[in-house]
Motif scaffolding. Sequence first.
Motif, PDB file in Angstrom:
ATOM      1  N   PRO A   1      13.937  12.562  99.552  1.00  0.00           N
ATOM      2  CA  PRO A   1      15.105  11.680  99.561  1.00  0.00           C
ATOM      3  C   PRO A   1      14.600  10.438  98.895  1.00  0.00           C
ATOM      4  O   PRO A   1      13.617   9.993  99.189  1.00  0.00           O
ATOM      5  N   GLY A   2      15.563   9.783  98.270  1.00  0.00           N
ATOM      6  CA  GLY A   2      15.340   8.560  97.885  1.00  0.00           C
ATOM      7  C   GLY A   2      14.585   8.276  96.579  1.00  0.00           C
ATOM      8  O   GLY A   2      14.204   7.082  96.024  1.00  0.00           O
ATOM      9  N   VAL A   3      14.206   9.431  95.918  1.00  0.00           N
ATOM     10  CA  VAL A   3      13.129   9.159  94.543  1.00  0.00           C
ATOM     11  C   VAL A   3      14.407   8.997  93.453  1.00  0.00           C
ATOM     12  O   VAL A   3      15.209   9.616  93.175  1.00  0.00           O
ATOM     13  N   PRO A   4      13.665   8.036  92.342  1.00  0.00           N
ATOM     14  CA  PRO A   4      14.660   7.642  91.535  1.00  0.00           C
ATOM     15  C   PRO A   4      14.652   8.878  90.532  1.00  0.00           C
ATOM     16  O   PRO A   4      13.500   9.379  90.413  1.00  0.00           O
ATOM     17  N   LEU A   5      15.540   9.329  89.780  1.00  0.00           N
ATOM     18  CA  LEU A   5      15.581  10.343  88.794  1.00  0.00           C
ATOM     19  C   LEU A   5      14.979   9.624  87.401  1.00  0.00           C
ATOM     20  O   LEU A   5      15.745   9.413  86.658  1.00  0.00           O
ATOM     21  N   ASP A   6      13.719   9.987  87.206  1.00  0.00           N
ATOM     22  CA  ASP A   6      13.131   9.425  86.142  1.00  0.00           C
ATOM     23  C   ASP A   6      12.480  10.665  85.356  1.00  0.00           C
ATOM     24  O   ASP A   6      12.782  11.174  84.551  1.00  0.00           O
ATOM     25  N   MET A   7      11.111  11.333  86.085  1.00  0.00           N
ATOM     26  CA  MET A   7      10.368  12.207  85.458  1.00  0.00           C
ATOM     27  C   MET A   7       9.919  12.170  83.975  1.00  0.00           C
ATOM     28  O   MET A   7       9.662  13.197  83.406  1.00  0.00           O
ATOM     29  N   ARG A   8       9.617  11.164  83.393  1.00  0.00           N
ATOM     30  CA  ARG A   8       9.015  10.854  82.147  1.00  0.00           C
ATOM     31  C   ARG A   8       7.595  10.909  82.457  1.00  0.00           C
ATOM     32  O   ARG A   8       6.904  10.002  83.080  1.00  0.00           O
ATOM     33  N   MET A   9       6.985  11.743  82.029  1.00  0.00           N
ATOM     34  CA  MET A   9       5.384  11.946  82.027  1.00  0.00           C
ATOM     35  C   MET A   9       4.726  10.724  81.288  1.00  0.00           C
ATOM     36  O   MET A   9       3.730  10.042  81.782  1.00  0.00           O
ATOM     37  N   ALA A  10       5.338  10.514  80.017  1.00  0.00           N
ATOM     38  CA  ALA A  10       4.747   9.175  79.275  1.00  0.00           C
ATOM     39  C   ALA A  10       5.413   7.796  79.735  1.00  0.00           C
ATOM     40  O   ALA A  10       4.869   6.628  79.129  1.00  0.00           O
ATOM     41  N   ARG A  11       6.196   7.796  80.459  1.00  0.00           N
ATOM     42  CA  ARG A  11       6.734   6.428  81.022  1.00  0.00           C
ATOM     43  C   ARG A  11       7.570   6.044  79.758  1.00  0.00           C
ATOM     44  O   ARG A  11       7.620   4.727  79.968  1.00  0.00           O
ATOM     45  N   GLU A  12       8.058   6.777  78.844  1.00  0.00           N
ATOM     46  CA  GLU A  12       8.787   6.132  77.757  1.00  0.00           C
ATOM     47  C   GLU A  12       9.681   7.049  77.458  1.00  0.00           C
ATOM     48  O   GLU A  12       9.892   8.272  77.913  1.00  0.00           O
ATOM     49  N   GLY A  13      10.952   6.663  76.769  1.00  0.00           N
ATOM     50  CA  GLY A  13      11.836   7.492  76.302  1.00  0.00           C
ATOM     51  C   GLY A  13      12.983   7.670  77.387  1.00  0.00           C
ATOM     52  O   GLY A  13      13.115   6.654  78.419  1.00  0.00           O
ATOM     53  N   ARG A  14      13.718   8.518  77.461  1.00  0.00           N
ATOM     54  CA  ARG A  14      15.079   8.504  78.435  1.00  0.00           C
ATOM     55  C   ARG A  14      14.745   9.253  79.810  1.00  0.00           C
ATOM     56  O   ARG A  14      14.312  10.405  79.704  1.00  0.00           O
ATOM     57  N   PRO A  15      15.125   8.221  80.869  1.00  0.00           N
ATOM     58  CA  PRO A  15      14.522   8.952  82.285  1.00  0.00           C
ATOM     59  C   PRO A  15      15.753  10.009  82.487  1.00  0.00           C
ATOM     60  O   PRO A  15      16.896  10.205  81.875  1.00  0.00           O
ATOM     61  N   ALA A  16      15.267  10.943  83.614  1.00  0.00           N
ATOM     62  CA  ALA A  16      16.181  12.137  83.765  1.00  0.00           C
ATOM     63  C   ALA A  16      17.486  11.483  84.128  1.00  0.00           C
ATOM     64  O   ALA A  16      18.777  12.208  83.660  1.00  0.00           O
ATOM     65  N   ALA A  17      17.798  10.288  84.695  1.00  0.00           N
ATOM     66  CA  ALA A  17      19.066   9.930  85.158  1.00  0.00           C
ATOM     67  C   ALA A  17      19.812   9.833  83.929  1.00  0.00           C
ATOM     68  O   ALA A  17      21.376  10.038  83.889  1.00  0.00           O
ATOM     69  N   ASP A  18      19.514   9.136  82.821  1.00  0.00           N
ATOM     70  CA  ASP A  18      20.149   8.978  81.678  1.00  0.00           C
ATOM     71  C   ASP A  18      20.688  10.415  81.059  1.00  0.00           C
ATOM     72  O   ASP A  18      21.982  10.658  80.476  1.00  0.00           O
ATOM     73  N   LEU A  19      19.781  11.204  81.068  1.00  0.00           N
ATOM     74  CA  LEU A  19      20.254  12.935  80.768  1.00  0.00           C
ATOM     75  C   LEU A  19      21.418  13.369  81.679  1.00  0.00           C
ATOM     76  O   LEU A  19      22.269  13.700  80.962  1.00  0.00           O
ATOM     77  N   LEU A  20      21.095  13.290  82.906  1.00  0.00           N
ATOM     78  CA  LEU A  20      22.281  13.864  83.905  1.00  0.00           C
ATOM     79  C   LEU A  20      23.522  13.020  83.694  1.00  0.00           C
ATOM     80  O   LEU A  20      24.529  13.687  84.017  1.00  0.00           O
ATOM     81  N   ASN A  21      23.491  11.769  83.352  1.00  0.00           N
ATOM     82  CA  ASN A  21      24.689  11.048  83.351  1.00  0.00           C
ATOM     83  C   ASN A  21      25.589  10.991  82.107  1.00  0.00           C
ATOM     84  O   ASN A  21      26.547  10.719  81.871  1.00  0.00           O
TER      85      ASN A  21
END
Length: 307
Positions: free
Chosen positions: A114-134
């Motif tokens: 619970p409460g984890v931001p939807l990020d998922m980027r291994m390299a910490r650059e580019g578009r996070p998961a939230a962007d893709l899902l939105n």
Amino acid sequence: MTEPPYHLPVLASELLGLVGERQRVVDGTLGDGGHARLFLDRGARVLGFDRDPEAIRRAVTRLASDRLDARQASVYSPESLLAVRAFRPDLILLDLGVSSRQLDDESLGFSFRPGVPLDMRMAREGRPAADLLNSADAGKLTRIFRDFADERRARRLAAELVRRRATARFETSDDLVRAIRAALGPRSGPADFARIFQAVRIAVNDELGGLAEALPGFLEALEPGGALAVMSYHSGEDRLVKNALREWGATCVCPPKTLRCACRGRPLGRILTKKPVGPTADEIAANPRARSVRLRVFEKARDEPQG
Ligand SMILES: C[S@@+](CC[C@H](N)C(=O)[O-])C[C@H]1O[C@@H](n2cnc3c(N)ncnc32)[C@H](O)[C@@H]1O
């Protein structure tokens, strides 16, 4: 802060049994450095890559070896491939996916806790998961859930996401878990969440596309007699590796009805793992995250095929 001691990396003895004598090792997925440690301890030089800057920092500190050259980059990038070639490796190892540390680090957003931001980027650059899902359209979301999660209700789940995001953006793990529950029903649970979250992670980091493009370059970069060892944790990933290795190991790759062989007419090497190597029950008990691992190894021919 002292670093925790090394745990035995996944399929350690099986890997060493197959390729252990090699001395010029590319570790394309350095992670916590567990596999790299095994090879450094055997006197090897290691060229290591990881997309995650924190993984590189920790591996360099923990391994502390002048026989290690560690670089923060995707091992699939053209620059990395050049470095791999120049290194003249006799082993290239890929232990794909994410490390336990990355899964446990909630700021990276891989977890469905619970409460984890939807990020998922291994390299910490580019578009996070939230962007893709939105922003991805229903068709793209359907393909992600169907192709990367083998989800038979992929279309329904994609429609549920599109419906929900019209009123509130997807921000945290809870938003995605709620959408999965709504689309897959109240009986859905952690195994479904893990599968769908893994699918989103694979899409965010273009993991299958990068692997498929890079595999031929890795084979080329290996010295004659060198080995490519790949550990996959996902059926799509494993299928991709299996098919590449089969093709490389085949005598003839001409289309079925060709009358006279017009291809290279000889295998590029041999598969060392007739069946993929999986974990033992003891390994799964010690490390449940190893349960889905499949290791495949290919040995490049010693005499280079004539051009
Ligand atoms: C399963 S862990 C590797 C664990 C490592 N073998 C060990 O023994 O500690 C996978 C690591 O590969 C990294 N990774 C995944 N894809 C990558 C890529 N294309 N290039 C470089 N690193 C990658 C991840 O950031 C993660 O740290």
